[in-house]
Design a protein around this motif. Sequence first.
Motif, short mmCIF file in Angstrom:
data_model
loop_
_atom_site.label_atom_id
_atom_site.label_comp_id
_atom_site.label_asym_id
_atom_site.label_seq_id
_atom_site.Cartn_x
_atom_site.Cartn_y
_atom_site.Cartn_z
N ILE A 1 -27.99 29.29 -14.29
CA ILE A 1 -26.74 29.00 -15.00
C ILE A 1 -25.59 29.76 -14.39
N HIS A 2 -25.84 31.03 -14.06
CA HIS A 2 -24.78 31.89 -13.53
C HIS A 2 -24.24 31.37 -12.20
N GLN A 3 -25.08 30.75 -11.40
CA GLN A 3 -24.59 30.21 -10.13
C GLN A 3 -23.81 28.91 -10.33
N LYS A 4 -24.26 28.08 -11.25
CA LYS A 4 -23.62 26.78 -11.42
C LYS A 4 -22.28 26.84 -12.14
N HIS A 5 -22.13 27.78 -13.07
CA HIS A 5 -20.91 27.83 -13.88
C HIS A 5 -19.64 28.00 -13.03
N PRO A 6 -19.55 28.98 -12.12
CA PRO A 6 -18.29 29.15 -11.37
C PRO A 6 -17.99 28.02 -10.39
N ASP A 7 -18.98 27.23 -10.04
CA ASP A 7 -18.77 26.07 -9.18
C ASP A 7 -18.14 24.93 -9.97
N ALA A 8 -18.55 24.80 -11.23
CA ALA A 8 -18.11 23.67 -12.04
C ALA A 8 -16.87 23.96 -12.88
N ILE A 9 -16.73 25.20 -13.35
CA ILE A 9 -15.63 25.54 -14.25
C ILE A 9 -14.74 26.58 -13.56
N PRO A 10 -13.60 26.16 -13.02
CA PRO A 10 -12.78 27.07 -12.23
C PRO A 10 -12.07 28.11 -13.07
N PHE A 11 -11.64 29.15 -12.38
CA PHE A 11 -10.77 30.17 -12.97
C PHE A 11 -9.34 29.69 -12.82
N GLU A 12 -8.54 29.79 -13.88
CA GLU A 12 -7.14 29.35 -13.78
C GLU A 12 -6.34 29.82 -14.98
N ASN A 13 -5.01 29.98 -14.75
CA ASN A 13 -4.12 30.41 -15.82
C ASN A 13 -2.93 29.46 -15.97
N ILE A 14 -3.14 28.17 -15.70
CA ILE A 14 -2.07 27.19 -15.77
C ILE A 14 -1.42 27.16 -17.16
N ASP A 15 -2.23 27.18 -18.21
CA ASP A 15 -1.66 27.09 -19.56
C ASP A 15 -0.72 28.26 -19.85
N VAL A 16 -1.07 29.45 -19.38
CA VAL A 16 -0.19 30.61 -19.59
C VAL A 16 1.17 30.35 -18.95
N LEU A 17 1.17 29.85 -17.72
CA LEU A 17 2.42 29.59 -17.02
C LEU A 17 3.21 28.45 -17.64
#
Length: 290
Positions: A40-56
């Motif tokens: 699970i730990h390997q697949k999660h960062p591939d599928a669900i990106p890190f981002e802060n668009i909503d904050v901006l």
Amino acid sequence: MTKLETAFAPVAPAVDLDAYFARIGYDGPREPTLAVLRAIHQKHPDAIPFENIDVLLGRPISLDPAAIDAKLIGAGRGGYCYEQNGLLKRVLAALGFQVEGRMARVLWMAPAGAPPRPRSHMVLAVRVPGDDAAWLADVGFGGCVLTAPLALFSDDVQATPNGDFRILPIDELGGERQVQADLSGRWSPTYQVASGAWADVDYEQANFYTYAHPSSHFTFSLTAGRTTPTARYALKNNRLTHRDATGALVDQRDLSAAELEAVLRDVIGLPVEPDWRPLLEKIVAWGSAA
């Protein structure tokens, strides 16, 4: 457990495991084992990106489980540590793992001699039932996110699918430990994990600071990233950095607004909305002024 303890025992909010596993592309066992945690730990960062668009975009970040699930699972979006690791915490608890939220002080790319930053990063301490070993899980650290859990109390170098890490004791009395990443032969600190568990409600103030305080870098610069089995992609404003699975630099370049939109959609994997375009043009201007 006594009746009183049962009455006040925390209940992990429900999560739709079928929907989450479909989101990350996982179809393996659903048992609380180390092998399942690693998968699970390997697949999660591939599928669900890190981002802060909503904050901006001036949108508040809710830590309500339903809001996180609607955004990260239902809408195909990403998020930052409180959203990402809050979701993973509920998934692992639903599978039968013992999971504690922890807080960490970010050291990543801090200038030499800079004053300490406040503790602002959420990580997880995970235990497999029947085993006292604690594993550090973290799917919410941008371009240097872990793609495998790390033995929290081991000083050894630990290999992951995307580079080597180690966790060294910093404060023997307080139990703080510093996570370091191997960047082409140079050990670079990422963050320092404090001892002691945090309740879900404890993250509310830190989350508010992260999306609302003018000194939080998430309020004035884009940070986005995705880590695949073969590469790490990181955006800082309009600068795209591409590293291979070992951490070696492949490419780094500045993007136009049109290129930034394409990278967010095709590389980072976000469902780019038409009303993001004015923000993307602003981000390019920020990058040019830096």
